[in-house]
Motif scaffolding. Structure first.
Motif, PDB file in Angstrom:
ATOM      1  N   ALA A 146      25.291 -11.858  22.262  1.00 46.33           N
ATOM      2  CA  ALA A 146      25.151 -11.437  23.528  1.00 46.33           C
ATOM      3  C   ALA A 146      23.761 -11.963  24.176  1.00 46.33           C
ATOM      4  CB  ALA A 146      25.197  -9.987  23.593  1.00 46.33           C
ATOM      5  N   ARG A 147      22.726 -12.082  23.464  1.00 49.39           N
ATOM      6  CA  ARG A 147      21.253 -12.423  23.923  1.00 49.39           C
ATOM      7  C   ARG A 147      21.598 -13.855  24.301  1.00 49.39           C
ATOM      8  NH1 ARG A 147      16.262 -10.629  24.153  1.00 49.39           N
ATOM      9  NH2 ARG A 147      14.637 -12.372  23.797  1.00 49.39           N
ATOM     10  N   ARG A 148      22.117 -14.747  23.414  1.00 46.14           N
ATOM     11  CA  ARG A 148      22.126 -15.932  23.632  1.00 46.14           C
ATOM     12  C   ARG A 148      22.956 -16.329  24.909  1.00 46.14           C
ATOM     13  NH1 ARG A 148      22.734 -19.873  18.480  1.00 46.14           N
ATOM     14  NH2 ARG A 148      22.273 -18.728  16.970  1.00 46.14           N
ATOM     15  N   ALA A 149      23.772 -15.482  25.210  1.00 42.37           N
ATOM     16  CA  ALA A 149      24.729 -15.767  26.443  1.00 42.37           C
ATOM     17  C   ALA A 149      23.619 -15.477  27.814  1.00 42.37           C
ATOM     18  CB  ALA A 149      25.823 -14.792  26.625  1.00 42.37           C
ATOM     19  N   ASP A 150      22.875 -14.212  27.481  1.00 43.58           N
ATOM     20  CA  ASP A 150      21.997 -13.828  28.680  1.00 43.58           C
ATOM     21  C   ASP A 150      21.094 -14.741  28.873  1.00 43.58           C
ATOM     22  OD1 ASP A 150      23.125 -11.206  29.197  1.00 43.58           O
ATOM     23  OD2 ASP A 150      21.773 -10.115  28.079  1.00 43.58           O
ATOM     24  N   ILE A 151      20.663 -15.419  27.848  1.00 40.54           N
ATOM     25  CA  ILE A 151      19.524 -16.565  27.883  1.00 40.54           C
ATOM     26  C   ILE A 151      20.026 -17.779  28.603  1.00 40.54           C
ATOM     27  CG2 ILE A 151      17.890 -17.887  26.804  1.00 40.54           C
ATOM     28  CD1 ILE A 151      17.427 -15.983  24.660  1.00 40.54           C
ATOM     29  N   GLN A 152      21.197 -18.006  28.206  1.00 44.30           N
ATOM     30  CA  GLN A 152      21.914 -19.041  28.916  1.00 44.30           C
ATOM     31  C   GLN A 152      22.117 -18.821  30.478  1.00 44.30           C
ATOM     32  OE1 GLN A 152      25.343 -19.801  26.796  1.00 44.30           O
ATOM     33  NE2 GLN A 152      24.320 -21.244  25.268  1.00 44.30           N
ATOM     34  N   ARG A 153      22.312 -17.669  30.882  1.00 41.50           N
ATOM     35  CA  ARG A 153      22.820 -17.524  32.038  1.00 41.50           C
ATOM     36  C   ARG A 153      21.514 -17.382  33.001  1.00 41.50           C
ATOM     37  NH1 ARG A 153      21.474 -12.879  34.283  1.00 41.50           N
ATOM     38  NH2 ARG A 153      21.203 -11.762  32.134  1.00 41.50           N
ATOM     39  N   LEU A 154      20.547 -16.758  32.282  1.00 40.77           N
ATOM     40  CA  LEU A 154      18.966 -16.817  33.147  1.00 40.77           C
ATOM     41  C   LEU A 154      18.600 -17.999  33.136  1.00 40.77           C
ATOM     42  CD1 LEU A 154      17.256 -14.522  34.431  1.00 40.77           C
ATOM     43  CD2 LEU A 154      15.968 -14.556  31.997  1.00 40.77           C
ATOM     44  N   ALA A 155      18.597 -18.900  32.085  1.00 41.45           N
ATOM     45  CA  ALA A 155      18.151 -20.493  32.408  1.00 41.45           C
ATOM     46  C   ALA A 155      18.817 -21.318  33.367  1.00 41.45           C
ATOM     47  CB  ALA A 155      18.451 -21.015  30.813  1.00 41.45           C
ATOM     48  N   ARG A 156      19.999 -21.031  33.582  1.00 45.68           N
ATOM     49  CA  ARG A 156      20.944 -21.697  34.631  1.00 45.68           C
ATOM     50  C   ARG A 156      20.669 -21.196  35.896  1.00 45.68           C
ATOM     51  NH1 ARG A 156      25.494 -21.295  30.765  1.00 45.68           N
ATOM     52  NH2 ARG A 156      25.923 -23.180  29.813  1.00 45.68           N
ATOM     53  N   ASP A 157      20.603 -19.852  35.941  1.00 47.18           N
ATOM     54  CA  ASP A 157      20.186 -19.317  37.264  1.00 47.18           C
ATOM     55  C   ASP A 157      18.740 -19.911  37.814  1.00 47.18           C
ATOM     56  OD1 ASP A 157      22.585 -18.096  37.099  1.00 47.18           O
ATOM     57  OD2 ASP A 157      21.836 -15.983  36.805  1.00 47.18           O
ATOM     58  N   ARG A 158      17.840 -20.057  36.922  1.00 47.75           N
ATOM     59  CA  ARG A 158      16.537 -20.257  37.351  1.00 47.75           C
ATOM     60  C   ARG A 158      16.247 -21.768  37.226  1.00 47.75           C
ATOM     61  NH1 ARG A 158      12.914 -15.001  35.106  1.00 47.75           N
ATOM     62  NH2 ARG A 158      14.417 -13.393  35.854  1.00 47.75           N
ATOM     63  N   GLY A 159      17.249 -22.678  36.882  1.00 47.84           N
ATOM     64  CA  GLY A 159      16.866 -23.999  36.907  1.00 47.84           C
ATOM     65  C   GLY A 159      16.009 -24.492  35.901  1.00 47.84           C
ATOM     66  N   VAL A 160      16.089 -23.757  34.575  1.00 46.70           N
ATOM     67  CA  VAL A 160      15.211 -24.139  33.457  1.00 46.70           C
ATOM     68  C   VAL A 160      15.589 -25.662  33.025  1.00 46.70           C
ATOM     69  CG1 VAL A 160      14.663 -23.732  31.102  1.00 46.70           C
ATOM     70  CG2 VAL A 160      14.841 -21.881  32.844  1.00 46.70           C
ATOM     71  N   THR A 161      14.663 -26.417  32.877  1.00 44.13           N
ATOM     72  CA  THR A 161      14.968 -27.883  32.332  1.00 44.13           C
ATOM     73  C   THR A 161      14.312 -28.201  30.943  1.00 44.13           C
ATOM     74  OG1 THR A 161      12.857 -28.745  33.234  1.00 44.13           O
ATOM     75  CG2 THR A 161      14.666 -28.716  34.677  1.00 44.13           C
ATOM     76  N   THR A 162      13.756 -27.267  30.488  1.00 45.65           N
ATOM     77  CA  THR A 162      13.141 -27.283  29.042  1.00 45.65           C
ATOM     78  C   THR A 162      13.515 -26.013  28.075  1.00 45.65           C
ATOM     79  OG1 THR A 162      11.614 -29.097  30.038  1.00 45.65           O
ATOM     80  CG2 THR A 162      11.094 -28.241  27.789  1.00 45.65           C
ATOM     81  N   ILE A 163      13.655 -26.307  27.000  1.00 44.90           N
ATOM     82  CA  ILE A 163      13.755 -25.312  25.946  1.00 44.90           C
ATOM     83  C   ILE A 163      12.379 -25.853  24.930  1.00 44.90           C
ATOM     84  CG2 ILE A 163      14.733 -23.877  24.213  1.00 44.90           C
ATOM     85  CD1 ILE A 163      16.178 -23.661  26.986  1.00 44.90           C
ATOM     86  N   PHE A 164      11.572 -24.620  24.765  1.00 42.38           N
ATOM     87  CA  PHE A 164      10.411 -24.867  23.906  1.00 42.38           C
ATOM     88  C   PHE A 164      10.471 -24.439  22.569  1.00 42.38           C
ATOM     89  CE2 PHE A 164       8.344 -25.160  28.301  1.00 42.38           C
ATOM     90  CZ  PHE A 164       7.720 -26.023  28.036  1.00 42.38           C
ATOM     91  N   PHE A 165      10.420 -25.189  21.399  1.00 38.19           N
ATOM     92  CA  PHE A 165      10.340 -24.665  20.085  1.00 38.19           C
ATOM     93  C   PHE A 165       9.000 -24.969  19.470  1.00 38.19           C
ATOM     94  CE2 PHE A 165      11.708 -29.005  19.759  1.00 38.19           C
ATOM     95  CZ  PHE A 165      11.324 -29.613  18.509  1.00 38.19           C
ATOM     96  N   GLU A 166       8.741 -24.511  18.263  1.00 41.56           N
ATOM     97  CA  GLU A 166       7.435 -24.805  17.723  1.00 41.56           C
ATOM     98  C   GLU A 166       7.472 -25.362  16.425  1.00 41.56           C
ATOM     99  OE1 GLU A 166       6.259 -20.691  15.130  1.00 41.56           O
ATOM    100  OE2 GLU A 166       7.079 -20.309  17.266  1.00 41.56           O
ATOM    101  N   THR A 167       6.290 -25.584  15.744  1.00 40.89           N
ATOM    102  CA  THR A 167       6.164 -26.483  14.845  1.00 40.89           C
ATOM    103  C   THR A 167       6.536 -25.601  13.410  1.00 40.89           C
ATOM    104  OG1 THR A 167       3.788 -25.966  14.746  1.00 40.89           O
ATOM    105  CG2 THR A 167       4.672 -28.081  15.633  1.00 40.89           C
ATOM    106  N   LEU A 168       6.200 -24.507  13.337  1.00 41.78           N
ATOM    107  CA  LEU A 168       6.339 -23.814  11.991  1.00 41.78           C
ATOM    108  C   LEU A 168       7.761 -22.975  11.590  1.00 41.78           C
ATOM    109  CD1 LEU A 168       2.723 -22.562  11.386  1.00 41.78           C
ATOM    110  CD2 LEU A 168       3.502 -24.712  10.627  1.00 41.78           C
ATOM    111  N   ALA A 169       8.173 -22.930  12.591  1.00 43.95           N
ATOM    112  CA  ALA A 169       9.645 -22.187  12.670  1.00 43.95           C
ATOM    113  C   ALA A 169      10.732 -23.231  12.944  1.00 43.95           C
ATOM    114  CB  ALA A 169       9.627 -21.151  13.824  1.00 43.95           C
ATOM    115  N   GLU A 170      11.927 -22.655  12.524  1.00 42.86           N
ATOM    116  CA  GLU A 170      13.349 -23.311  12.246  1.00 42.86           C
ATOM    117  C   GLU A 170      13.705 -23.764  13.784  1.00 42.86           C
ATOM    118  OE1 GLU A 170      16.354 -25.557  12.163  1.00 42.86           O
ATOM    119  OE2 GLU A 170      15.502 -24.825  10.013  1.00 42.86           O
ATOM    120  N   PRO A 171      13.942 -24.796  14.267  1.00 41.86           N
ATOM    121  CA  PRO A 171      14.094 -24.984  15.697  1.00 41.86           C
ATOM    122  C   PRO A 171      15.559 -25.344  16.026  1.00 41.86           C
ATOM    123  CG  PRO A 171      13.692 -27.189  14.287  1.00 41.86           C
ATOM    124  CD  PRO A 171      13.608 -26.104  13.588  1.00 41.86           C
TER     125      PRO A 171
END
Length: 319
Positions: free
Chosen positions: A245-270
Protein backbone atom coordinates in the motif's frame (compact mmCIF):
# COMPACT_ATOMS: atom_id res chain seq x y z
CA UNK A 1 95.11 -13.50 30.14
CA UNK A 2 92.60 -12.99 32.91
CA UNK A 3 91.68 -9.71 31.36
CA UNK A 4 91.09 -11.39 27.99
CA UNK A 5 88.93 -14.13 29.50
CA UNK A 6 86.85 -11.76 31.60
CA UNK A 7 86.26 -9.19 28.84
CA UNK A 8 83.45 -11.14 27.14
CA UNK A 9 81.74 -11.54 30.49
CA UNK A 10 82.01 -7.82 31.15
CA UNK A 11 80.71 -7.04 27.69
CA UNK A 12 77.77 -9.39 28.16
CA UNK A 13 76.96 -7.80 31.49
CA UNK A 14 77.15 -4.35 29.97
CA UNK A 15 74.91 -5.42 27.06
CA UNK A 16 72.39 -6.94 29.43
CA UNK A 17 72.33 -3.80 31.53
CA UNK A 18 71.92 -1.69 28.41
CA UNK A 19 69.04 -3.88 27.23
CA UNK A 20 67.32 -3.52 30.58
CA UNK A 21 67.85 0.22 30.48
CA UNK A 22 66.46 0.47 26.97
CA UNK A 23 63.52 -1.71 27.94
CA UNK A 24 62.86 0.51 30.92
CA UNK A 25 63.05 3.63 28.75
CA UNK A 26 60.61 2.15 26.22
CA UNK A 27 58.16 1.37 28.97
CA UNK A 28 58.48 4.91 30.30
CA UNK A 29 57.84 6.36 26.84
CA UNK A 30 54.77 4.19 26.35
CA UNK A 31 53.37 5.28 29.67
CA UNK A 32 54.04 8.89 28.82
CA UNK A 33 52.19 8.50 25.54
CA UNK A 34 49.12 7.47 27.53
CA UNK A 35 49.28 9.49 30.72
CA UNK A 36 52.29 11.80 30.77
CA UNK A 37 52.73 15.46 29.92
CA UNK A 38 51.74 16.20 26.34
CA UNK A 39 49.62 13.03 26.06
CA UNK A 40 46.75 13.15 23.58
CA UNK A 41 43.20 13.32 24.89
CA UNK A 42 41.50 9.96 24.32
CA UNK A 43 38.24 10.60 22.46
CA UNK A 44 35.75 7.88 21.56
CA UNK A 45 33.32 8.77 18.75
CA UNK A 46 30.20 6.67 18.22
CA UNK A 47 30.04 6.99 14.40
CA UNK A 48 31.48 9.01 11.53
CA UNK A 49 29.93 12.51 11.91
CA UNK A 50 30.85 12.52 15.59
CA UNK A 51 34.38 11.39 14.72
CA UNK A 52 34.69 14.09 12.08
CA UNK A 53 33.69 16.86 14.48
CA UNK A 54 35.96 15.54 17.23
CA UNK A 55 38.95 15.40 14.89
CA UNK A 56 38.31 18.84 13.42
CA UNK A 57 37.87 20.47 16.81
CA UNK A 58 40.47 18.44 18.70
CA UNK A 59 43.22 18.71 16.12
CA UNK A 60 46.68 17.63 17.29
CA UNK A 61 45.64 17.36 20.92
CA UNK A 62 43.34 14.34 20.54
CA UNK A 63 43.39 10.72 19.50
CA UNK A 64 39.93 9.84 18.14
CA UNK A 65 38.67 6.26 17.92
CA UNK A 66 35.49 5.51 15.98
CA UNK A 67 33.34 2.72 17.43
CA UNK A 68 31.72 2.16 14.01
CA UNK A 69 34.17 0.94 11.39
CA UNK A 70 34.41 2.73 8.05
CA UNK A 71 31.61 1.91 5.64
CA UNK A 72 29.47 0.15 8.28
CA UNK A 73 25.87 1.04 9.05
CA UNK A 74 25.86 2.48 12.61
CA UNK A 75 22.25 1.83 13.67
CA UNK A 76 22.74 -1.79 14.75
CA UNK A 77 26.25 -1.49 16.18
CA UNK A 78 27.31 -4.17 18.67
CA UNK A 79 30.34 -3.40 20.83
CA UNK A 80 33.18 -5.80 21.56
CA UNK A 81 34.51 -6.08 25.13
CA UNK A 82 37.58 -4.14 24.00
CA UNK A 83 35.39 -1.29 22.72
CA UNK A 84 33.42 -1.21 25.96
CA UNK A 85 36.71 -0.96 27.81
CA UNK A 86 37.78 1.92 25.59
CA UNK A 87 34.56 3.75 26.45
CA UNK A 88 35.27 3.34 30.16
CA UNK A 89 38.82 4.70 29.78
CA UNK A 90 38.02 7.57 27.42
CA UNK A 91 38.63 11.17 28.39
CA UNK A 92 35.63 12.15 26.26
CA UNK A 93 32.88 10.23 24.43
CA UNK A 94 31.06 11.98 21.57
CA UNK A 95 27.78 10.29 20.66
CA UNK A 96 24.08 10.71 19.89
CA UNK A 97 21.78 9.26 22.53
CA UNK A 98 19.19 6.81 21.21
CA UNK A 99 20.84 6.07 17.86
CA UNK A 100 23.03 3.18 19.05
CA UNK A 101 21.65 1.38 22.12
CA UNK A 102 24.92 -0.49 22.69
CA UNK A 103 26.77 2.81 23.03
CA UNK A 104 24.13 4.20 25.38
CA UNK A 105 24.46 1.08 27.54
CA UNK A 106 28.26 1.23 27.62
CA UNK A 107 28.18 4.87 28.70
CA UNK A 108 25.54 4.25 31.36
CA UNK A 109 27.45 1.33 32.84
CA UNK A 110 31.01 2.67 32.57
CA UNK A 111 30.49 6.40 33.14
CA UNK A 112 33.41 7.92 31.16
CA UNK A 113 35.03 11.07 32.52
CA UNK A 114 33.35 13.45 30.05
CA UNK A 115 30.61 13.04 27.47
CA UNK A 116 29.40 15.22 24.60
CA UNK A 117 25.88 14.10 23.68
CA UNK A 118 24.95 15.70 20.36
CA UNK A 119 21.23 16.26 20.96
CA UNK A 120 22.09 18.44 23.99
CA UNK A 121 23.62 20.93 21.57
CA UNK A 122 21.19 20.45 18.65
CA UNK A 123 17.82 19.09 19.87
CA UNK A 124 16.21 16.49 17.62
CA UNK A 125 12.88 16.93 15.88
CA UNK A 126 10.22 14.58 14.58
CA UNK A 127 10.08 14.26 10.80
CA UNK A 128 7.38 12.34 8.97
CA UNK A 129 7.75 10.88 5.50
CA UNK A 130 5.11 13.06 3.82
CA UNK A 131 3.05 10.13 2.49
CA UNK A 132 -0.53 9.99 3.71
CA UNK A 133 -2.89 7.01 3.59
CA UNK A 134 -0.40 4.14 3.86
CA UNK A 135 -1.71 1.94 6.65
CA UNK A 136 1.48 0.33 7.94
CA UNK A 137 3.98 0.77 10.73
CA UNK A 138 6.43 2.58 8.49
CA UNK A 139 4.16 5.40 7.40
CA UNK A 140 5.53 7.98 9.81
CA UNK A 141 8.46 8.37 12.14
CA UNK A 142 9.54 4.84 12.96
CA UNK A 143 13.16 4.89 14.05
CA UNK A 144 13.20 2.36 16.88
CA UNK A 145 16.45 3.59 18.40
CA UNK A 146 15.92 7.35 18.44
CA UNK A 147 14.32 8.41 21.70
CA UNK A 148 13.71 12.05 20.90
CA UNK A 149 13.15 12.31 17.13
CA UNK A 150 14.86 12.04 13.78
CA UNK A 151 18.53 11.36 14.60
CA UNK A 152 20.08 12.59 11.33
CA UNK A 153 20.76 16.05 12.72
CA UNK A 154 24.31 16.21 11.31
CA UNK A 155 22.93 16.64 7.77
CA UNK A 156 21.93 20.21 8.62
CA UNK A 157 25.16 22.26 8.59
CA UNK A 158 23.74 24.81 11.00
CA UNK A 159 22.74 22.18 13.54
CA UNK A 160 26.13 20.51 13.16
CA UNK A 161 27.66 23.92 13.91
CA UNK A 162 25.96 23.85 17.30
CA UNK A 163 27.33 20.35 17.90
CA UNK A 164 30.84 21.53 16.93
CA UNK A 165 30.64 24.35 19.47
CA UNK A 166 29.41 21.93 22.13
CA UNK A 167 32.21 19.46 21.42
CA UNK A 168 34.69 22.33 21.69
CA UNK A 169 33.40 23.20 25.14
CA UNK A 170 33.44 19.53 26.16
CA UNK A 171 37.06 19.18 25.07
CA UNK A 172 37.90 22.38 26.93
CA UNK A 173 36.46 20.80 30.06
CA UNK A 174 38.37 17.56 29.54
CA UNK A 175 41.65 19.34 28.71
CA UNK A 176 41.67 22.88 30.15
CA UNK A 177 45.28 23.47 29.13
CA UNK A 178 44.25 23.55 25.47
CA UNK A 179 40.81 25.09 25.92
CA UNK A 180 41.56 28.18 23.84
CA UNK A 181 42.72 26.09 20.90
CA UNK A 182 39.62 23.89 21.02
CA UNK A 183 37.36 26.91 20.97
CA UNK A 184 39.32 28.47 18.11
CA UNK A 185 39.16 25.28 16.07
CA UNK A 186 35.43 24.89 16.78
CA UNK A 187 34.84 28.46 15.57
CA UNK A 188 36.79 27.71 12.37
CA UNK A 189 34.64 24.62 11.73
CA UNK A 190 31.48 26.64 12.33
CA UNK A 191 32.64 29.14 9.70
CA UNK A 192 33.14 26.35 7.16
CA UNK A 193 29.73 24.87 7.96
CA UNK A 194 28.04 28.25 7.52
CA UNK A 195 29.71 28.53 4.11
CA UNK A 196 28.34 25.09 3.22
CA UNK A 197 24.88 26.17 4.37
CA UNK A 198 25.09 29.21 2.09
CA UNK A 199 26.00 26.95 -0.83
CA UNK A 200 22.96 24.74 -0.18
CA UNK A 201 20.68 27.75 0.19
CA UNK A 202 21.87 29.29 -3.09
CA UNK A 203 21.93 25.98 -4.94
CA UNK A 204 18.42 24.89 -3.96
CA UNK A 205 16.60 28.21 -4.17
CA UNK A 206 15.33 27.92 -7.74
CA UNK A 207 14.35 24.35 -8.63
CA UNK A 208 11.74 22.90 -10.96
CA UNK A 209 10.70 20.39 -8.29
CA UNK A 210 10.92 20.27 -4.51
CA UNK A 211 9.89 16.66 -3.76
CA UNK A 212 12.79 14.38 -2.78
CA UNK A 213 11.97 10.65 -2.90
CA UNK A 214 14.57 8.80 -0.82
CA UNK A 215 15.04 5.13 0.02
CA UNK A 216 15.80 6.08 3.64
CA UNK A 217 14.01 9.04 5.18
CA UNK A 218 17.22 10.50 6.60
CA UNK A 219 16.92 13.93 5.04
CA UNK A 220 14.21 15.57 7.11
CA UNK A 221 16.59 18.23 8.44
CA UNK A 222 17.82 19.00 4.91
CA UNK A 223 14.23 19.28 3.71
CA UNK A 224 13.32 21.52 6.64
CA UNK A 225 16.33 23.81 6.25
CA UNK A 226 16.10 24.23 2.46
CA UNK A 227 12.31 24.07 2.00
CA UNK A 228 12.13 20.67 0.31
CA UNK A 229 9.56 17.90 0.73
CA UNK A 230 10.97 14.50 1.74
CA UNK A 231 9.12 11.36 0.64
CA UNK A 232 10.75 8.40 2.36
CA UNK A 233 10.30 4.95 0.84
CA UNK A 234 11.53 2.98 3.88
CA UNK A 235 10.85 5.47 6.65
CA UNK A 236 13.54 6.73 9.03
CA UNK A 237 14.80 3.21 9.71
CA UNK A 238 16.95 2.09 6.73
CA UNK A 239 16.22 -1.58 7.41
CA UNK A 240 12.42 -1.26 7.25
CA UNK A 241 10.44 -2.37 4.22
CA UNK A 242 7.43 -0.53 2.77
CA UNK A 243 4.13 -2.35 2.44
CA UNK A 244 2.45 -2.75 -0.98
CA UNK A 245 0.00 0.00 0.00
CA UNK A 246 2.83 2.37 0.81
CA UNK A 247 4.61 1.60 -2.46
CA UNK A 248 1.40 2.39 -4.32
CA UNK A 249 1.01 5.69 -2.46
CA UNK A 250 4.58 6.70 -3.24
CA UNK A 251 4.15 5.80 -6.92
CA UNK A 252 0.97 7.87 -7.11
CA UNK A 253 2.55 10.84 -5.39
CA UNK A 254 5.69 10.66 -7.52
CA UNK A 255 3.65 10.63 -10.73
CA UNK A 256 1.36 13.43 -9.58
CA UNK A 257 4.31 15.67 -8.68
CA UNK A 258 6.48 14.91 -11.71
CA UNK A 259 9.32 13.26 -9.77
CA UNK A 260 12.19 12.37 -12.11
CA UNK A 261 14.70 10.86 -9.67
CA UNK A 262 14.58 8.27 -6.88
CA UNK A 263 17.47 8.68 -4.44
CA UNK A 264 19.12 5.73 -2.73
CA UNK A 265 22.11 5.61 -0.39
CA UNK A 266 25.49 3.93 -0.14
CA UNK A 267 25.09 1.84 3.04
CA UNK A 268 21.56 0.47 2.62
CA UNK A 269 20.08 -2.05 0.19
CA UNK A 270 19.03 -0.12 -2.97
CA UNK A 271 16.71 -2.80 -4.39
CA UNK A 272 13.43 -1.19 -3.32
CA UNK A 273 14.42 2.26 -4.62
CA UNK A 274 15.66 0.87 -7.93
CA UNK A 275 12.50 -1.20 -8.40
CA UNK A 276 10.40 1.89 -7.72
CA UNK A 277 12.42 3.88 -10.26
CA UNK A 278 11.94 1.15 -12.86
CA UNK A 279 8.18 1.08 -12.25
CA UNK A 280 8.01 4.88 -12.64
CA UNK A 281 10.48 4.96 -15.57
CA UNK A 282 12.65 7.53 -13.81
CA UNK A 283 16.34 7.69 -13.00
CA UNK A 284 18.17 6.94 -9.76
CA UNK A 285 20.92 8.86 -7.96
CA UNK A 286 22.88 8.58 -4.71
CA UNK A 287 22.06 10.75 -1.71
CA UNK A 288 24.42 9.88 1.14
CA UNK A 289 23.18 10.27 4.75
CA UNK A 290 26.81 10.37 5.94
CA UNK A 291 26.34 7.77 8.65
CA UNK A 292 29.60 6.17 7.57
CA UNK A 293 32.17 6.87 4.86
CA UNK A 294 33.82 3.93 3.11
CA UNK A 295 37.00 5.70 2.04
CA UNK A 296 38.00 8.44 4.46
CA UNK A 297 41.28 8.92 2.62
CA UNK A 298 39.39 10.49 -0.28
CA UNK A 299 36.13 11.75 1.22
CA UNK A 300 35.01 13.69 4.27
CA UNK A 301 31.89 15.41 5.53
CA UNK A 302 32.28 18.42 3.24
CA UNK A 303 33.03 16.52 0.04
CA UNK A 304 30.08 14.16 0.53
CA UNK A 305 27.70 16.98 1.43
CA UNK A 306 28.71 18.86 -1.71
CA UNK A 307 28.16 15.68 -3.74
CA UNK A 308 24.68 15.50 -2.15
CA UNK A 309 24.04 19.09 -3.21
CA UNK A 310 25.05 18.30 -6.78
CA UNK A 311 22.77 15.23 -6.82
CA UNK A 312 19.84 17.24 -5.46
CA UNK A 313 20.32 20.02 -7.98
CA UNK A 314 20.30 17.58 -10.87
CA UNK A 315 17.41 15.53 -9.55
CA UNK A 316 15.26 18.55 -8.77
CA UNK A 317 16.09 20.50 -11.93
CA UNK A 318 17.64 23.47 -10.13
CA UNK A 319 18.87 26.40 -12.19
Amino acid sequence: MKICRSAPVALLATAAASALLLSGCAGTDDAKADTGAGAKVRVIAAFYPMKFVAQQVGGPHVKVTNLTKAGAEPHDLELTPKQVGAVSQADLVVYLKGLQPAVDKAISQNKPKHIAEASRFAPLEEHGTEVQGAEDEHAGHDHADAEHGDPHVWLDPIRLSAIATGVGESLAGADPANAADYRERAAALVTRLKTLDAEFTAGLTTCARRDVVTSHAAFGYVAERYHLNQIGVNGVNPESEPSPARRADIQRLARDRGVTTIFFETLAEPKTAKTLAEDLHVQTAVLDPLEGIKDEAHDDYFSVMRANLDALRKGLGCS
